[in-house]
Design an enzyme around this catalytic site. Sequence first.
Site, PDB file in Angstrom:
ATOM      1  NE  ARG A   1     -73.649 -96.136  -2.714  1.00  0.00           N
ATOM      2  CZ  ARG A   1     -74.265 -96.075  -3.939  1.00  0.00           C
ATOM      3  NH1 ARG A   1     -73.524 -95.858  -4.897  1.00  0.00           N
ATOM      4  NH2 ARG A   1     -75.797 -96.306  -4.065  1.00  0.00           N
TER       5      ARG A   1
ATOM      6  CE  LYS B   1     -95.175-110.284   0.596  1.00  0.00           C
ATOM      7  NZ  LYS B   1     -95.519-109.220   1.242  1.00  0.00           N
TER       8      LYS B   1
ATOM      9  CD  GLU C   1     -96.475-104.340  -4.288  1.00  0.00           C
ATOM     10  OE1 GLU C   1     -96.761-103.747  -3.278  1.00  0.00           O
ATOM     11  OE2 GLU C   1     -95.815-105.575  -4.460  1.00  0.00           O
TER      12      GLU C   1
ATOM     13  CG  ASP D   1     -88.293-114.434  -3.414  1.00  0.00           C
ATOM     14  OD1 ASP D   1     -88.653-113.319  -2.946  1.00  0.00           O
ATOM     15  OD2 ASP D   1     -88.803-114.862  -4.307  1.00  0.00           O
ATOM     16  CG  HIS D   2     -88.171-109.791   0.313  1.00  0.00           C
ATOM     17  ND1 HIS D   2     -87.219-109.376  -0.484  1.00  0.00           N
ATOM     18  CD2 HIS D   2     -89.308-109.149   0.170  1.00  0.00           C
ATOM     19  CE1 HIS D   2     -87.998-108.286  -1.359  1.00  0.00           C
ATOM     20  NE2 HIS D   2     -89.207-108.375  -1.125  1.00  0.00           N
TER      21      HIS D   2
ATOM     22  CG  ASP E   1     -88.174-105.955  -8.200  1.00  0.00           C
ATOM     23  OD1 ASP E   1     -87.230-106.148  -7.711  1.00  0.00           O
ATOM     24  OD2 ASP E   1     -89.255-105.567  -7.727  1.00  0.00           O
TER      25      ASP E   1
ATOM     26  CD  GLU F   1     -68.824 -94.158  -2.518  1.00  0.00           C
ATOM     27  OE1 GLU F   1     -69.440 -95.046  -3.138  1.00  0.00           O
ATOM     28  OE2 GLU F   1     -69.184 -93.206  -1.947  1.00  0.00           O
ATOM     29  CG  PHE F   2     -71.464-100.531  -1.660  1.00  0.00           C
ATOM     30  CD1 PHE F   2     -71.698-100.835  -0.574  1.00  0.00           C
ATOM     31  CD2 PHE F   2     -72.553-100.338  -2.468  1.00  0.00           C
ATOM     32  CE1 PHE F   2     -72.839-100.436   0.057  1.00  0.00           C
ATOM     33  CE2 PHE F   2     -73.977 -99.991  -1.794  1.00  0.00           C
ATOM     34  CZ  PHE F   2     -74.051-100.196  -0.427  1.00  0.00           C
TER      35      PHE F   2
ATOM     36  CE  LYS G   1     -86.778-109.714  -5.056  1.00  0.00           C
ATOM     37  NZ  LYS G   1     -87.223-108.195  -5.965  1.00  0.00           N
TER      38      LYS G   1
ATOM     39  CG  HIS H   1     -91.621-111.678  -5.456  1.00  0.00           C
ATOM     40  ND1 HIS H   1     -90.336-112.002  -4.631  1.00  0.00           N
ATOM     41  CD2 HIS H   1     -91.558-110.294  -5.347  1.00  0.00           C
ATOM     42  CE1 HIS H   1     -89.718-110.930  -3.821  1.00  0.00           C
ATOM     43  NE2 HIS H   1     -90.472-109.858  -4.650  1.00  0.00           N
TER      44      HIS H   1
END
Length: 300
Positions: free
Chosen positions: A60, A205, A239, A200-201, A258, A103-104, A171, A263
């Site tokens: 945007r 890893k 983290e 799920d990134h 999250d 805009e989405f 996700k 994860h």
Amino acid sequence: MAFQNPLAESSTGPKLLDPCILVIFGATGDLTARKLMPALYNLSREGQLPSQFACVGFARRPKNNEQFRAEMLDAVNRYSRVKPVDLQLWQAFSDRLFYHQAEFDHDEGYRTLDEHLKTIDRDLGTKGNRVFYFATKPTYFAPIVDRLKANNLIYKESPGSERWSRVIIEKPFGHDHDSALALQADITRSLSESQVYRIDHYLGKETVQNILVFRFANVIFEPLWNHKHVDHVQVTVAEELGIGTRGKLWEEQGMMRDIIQNHMMQLLSLVAMEPPGSLRADSIRDERVKVLPALRPIQK
């Protein structure tokens, strides 16, 4: 499946990736800068992108192609696993990097996106193939799919079809069971299941990917990896990154959604699953899913 690993072998030799355009919704966000653009650059560096490829950032904030390319170069310099950036390679890569401001939830932006993509098809030979990556808040997933469908940017596929379209969803997939089912229903009205990739990134890893080899290909650990020899397993989220620019996302989703229910549960299922019948994605998924009903719910 058209969008495959170019190094995968087939009965007739190495498979090649089809020409395509990758459209990233939420291209000015944290995920694009930290993960997606460095990954694309490194795929390009390793020769694992199609020769006829382009990437369009959809967001945007108003900016032009040059501003977007400069921001992405800064992101790759900061977050790429390979440094420094090869500027000659980056120049060739960034020539196929574009920005589309809209805009989405406005149809006009999708109509102009369609025109933009068709221009790229003509100029770069990407043949109408599309991958749409949703790096946005989950509340935008269904509206984006609806507008992509309404403006003919995604389409049902049939055997022998000359073009294809895919959707990649980051996700979290819904905020509870009911919302996940509702989102699934919204998406499958416009797409077949084979066109949808739920990502799920964290699973990208290197340490996570090594778990299967560490478990099943290691003659020391494989026979001992069971309840008779393992007392318990602790999964620690070490983290260092703070909330940063993700405050609005976390206000809606929360840390549990999250991190914990995706994860950490992904890691838990990889550690506790039974050996899969093969290393095909479906076989690994099926064994991971069997872990979840076996878990004891946490008592309040």
